[in-house]
Design a protein around this motif. Structure first.
Motif, PDB file in Angstrom:
ATOM      1  N   THR A 293       0.838  -1.180   0.000  1.00  0.00           N
ATOM      2  CA  THR A 293       0.000   0.000   0.000  1.00  0.00           C
ATOM      3  C   THR A 293       0.883   1.244   0.000  1.00  0.00           C
ATOM      4  N   ASN A 294       0.286   2.344  -0.403  1.00  0.00           N
ATOM      5  CA  ASN A 294       0.975   3.634  -0.353  1.00  0.00           C
ATOM      6  C   ASN A 294      -0.027   4.683   0.099  1.00  0.00           C
ATOM      7  N   SER A 305      -4.902   9.832   0.473  1.00  0.00           N
ATOM      8  CA  SER A 305      -5.286   8.759  -0.439  1.00  0.00           C
ATOM      9  C   SER A 305      -4.476   7.516  -0.135  1.00  0.00           C
ATOM     10  N   ILE A 306      -5.032   6.369  -0.470  1.00  0.00           N
ATOM     11  CA  ILE A 306      -4.328   5.097  -0.340  1.00  0.00           C
ATOM     12  C   ILE A 306      -4.397   4.374  -1.684  1.00  0.00           C
ATOM     13  N   SER A 307      -3.224   4.053  -2.203  1.00  0.00           N
ATOM     14  CA  SER A 307      -3.169   3.248  -3.422  1.00  0.00           C
ATOM     15  C   SER A 307      -2.797   1.818  -3.045  1.00  0.00           C
ATOM     16  N   TRP A 313      -7.580  -5.576  -3.376  1.00  0.00           N
ATOM     17  CA  TRP A 313      -8.885  -5.140  -3.846  1.00  0.00           C
ATOM     18  C   TRP A 313     -10.005  -5.893  -3.132  1.00  0.00           C
ATOM     19  N   SER A 334     -11.075  -0.036  -5.369  1.00  0.00           N
ATOM     20  CA  SER A 334     -10.409   0.565  -6.519  1.00  0.00           C
ATOM     21  C   SER A 334      -8.926   0.712  -6.215  1.00  0.00           C
ATOM     22  N   GLU A 335      -8.173   1.021  -7.237  1.00  0.00           N
ATOM     23  CA  GLU A 335      -6.724   1.134  -7.057  1.00  0.00           C
ATOM     24  C   GLU A 335      -6.352   2.295  -6.150  1.00  0.00           C
ATOM     25  N   ASN A 336      -7.140   3.376  -6.203  1.00  0.00           N
ATOM     26  CA  ASN A 336      -6.892   4.544  -5.362  1.00  0.00           C
ATOM     27  C   ASN A 336      -8.169   4.919  -4.622  1.00  0.00           C
ATOM     28  N   SER A 337      -8.042   5.123  -3.315  1.00  0.00           N
ATOM     29  CA  SER A 337      -9.188   5.507  -2.492  1.00  0.00           C
ATOM     30  C   SER A 337      -8.827   6.772  -1.718  1.00  0.00           C
ATOM     31  N   ASN A 338      -9.794   7.703  -1.633  1.00  0.00           N
ATOM     32  CA  ASN A 338      -9.598   8.954  -0.917  1.00  0.00           C
ATOM     33  C   ASN A 338     -10.331   8.927   0.411  1.00  0.00           C
TER      34      ASN A 338
END
Length: 368
Positions: A293-294, A305-307, A313, A334-338
């Motif tokens: 994760t990032n 945000s977390i990618s 997933w 999703s790949e990116n979540s806010n």
């Protein structure tokens, strides 16, 4: 003759700039040494300096009397990775107030008063002075040393790779470091949050005795050692080995993830110390590396945000505060979540992503 004339003018300007009551205010962005930045001779070690623009420090510099103020619109940035900015070396009475951006590689504060209400960056920060880091302010120092006689009052955020104090520190905000050593007098208040991503040491030196008072929360991802005195009413959460060869007094809670209580005790522990009354499995990365994760930005103001990669997933993410209390959960689809934690209090937060395989990915971030 012209060369002599210009030299005399330059020496006269430098002479004027060296007066402790001289006033210097930027009129445009530019190099420190450039008269065009100041509308006249540049400051040369003294005087009242006000920076409202972007000033590039293109010379090693010492300020020994008067003051330097960097306003919110201003910045002082060194032009190379070895640039030096010193206050009161070898002695002096000058002060520094930063409400903008200060970014110089080598920074010795020998004496005086340093007030930071903005952002201060340094590769090496050596402090003999009195530093106050105000609420909402940030200090990023790769190497941060509070030397004998220095004082550091942290009400904001301090992030370093190595933090060593031989003097007096009070933490009312958040302090993050890879390695941490206290060898004098450190107080972590009830609002203080300390996150050590590697090792914690409280040990005597010639500056000692080392007294660490914890009334807040301290998280140590790796090893913890007390060789002197630790007291207080807060909480310690230890990820690996713990060794006490000193004294542990007070009413603080101690939770060692490798066995709850202290792994090795060759000192004394008061009967008032409790163990894992508030379990702290959250935030200790003994599960799966968080490189799946990032989370960005980190630190943040509550908006982040977390990618994730595809292995995460449709997995549940759960957020916890520093007490280990669950505050929010959702599915990552999703790949990116806010995320918006702007209504949450400032401090350290932890997260766990529960994969369908049963594994757990964990991480942490700081809200400021």
């Amino acid at each position: 003759m012209k060369r002599i004339f210009y030299t005399l003018i330059l020496l006269a300007l430098i002479g004027l700039s060296s007066k402790s009551n001289a006033q210097f205010t930027t009129i445009s962005s530019g190099n420190w040494s450039n008269p065009a930045t100041w509308g006249g001779a540049p400051p040369m070690g003294s005087g009242t300096v006000t920076i409202n623009h972007t000033v590039t420090l293109d010379m090693d510099y010492v300020h020994s009397s008067g003051s330097i103020t960097i306003n919110a619109s201003g910045s002082l940035v060194g032009n190379n990775s070895m640039r030096v900015f010193a206050m009161n070396y070898p002695s002096g009475t000058a002060s520094l107030t930063n409400s903008g951006t200060f970014n110089v590689a080598r920074v010795p504060f020998i004496s005086g008063t340093i007030i930071n209400s903005g952002t201060l960056y340094a590769d090496s920060l050596l402090n003999y002075a009195i530093i106050t880091n105000n609420t909402g302010a940030h200090i990023y120092a790769t190497q941060f040393m509070v030397h004998v006689g220095g004082i550091f009052n942290n009400n904001g955020s301090s992030i370093s790779t190595n933090f060593l104090t031989l003097s007096t520190v009070t933490n009312n905000g958040s302090l993050t470091s890879n390695d941490f050593t206290n060898s004098k007098d450190f107080t972590n208040s009830a609002t203080g949050l300390i996150n050590i991503t590697s090792d914690f040491s409280n040990i005597d030196t010639t500056a000692g005795p080392a007294i660490f008072t914890n009334n807040g929360n301290v998280t140590v991802a790796n090893d913890w050692h007390n060789g002197s005195q630790i007291n207080g009413s807060g909480k310690f959460c230890i990820g690996a080995n713990s060794w006490n060869s000193g004294q542990m007094t007070g009413t603080f809670d101690f939770c060692d993830q490798s066995g709850n209580d202290v792994d090795l005790n060759t000192g004394t522990i008061a009967g008032t110390i409790t163990y894992c009354v508030f379990p702290c499995t959250v935030g200790i990365n003994n599960e799966i590396s968080e490189n799946k994760t990032n989370l960005f930005p980190n630190p943040n103001n509550g908006l982040f945000s977390i990618s994730i990669n595809e292995n995460c997933w449709n997995s549940e993410i759960v957020f916890y505060n520093y007490l280990g209390e669950k505050i929010y959960s959702s599915l990552l689809n999703s790949e990116n979540s806010n995320f918006d934690f702007s209504n949450q209090s400032d401090g350290i937060y932890f997260y766990q992503i529960k994969l369908k395989t049963g594994d757990i990915v964990s991480g942490k971030f700081i809200k400021e």
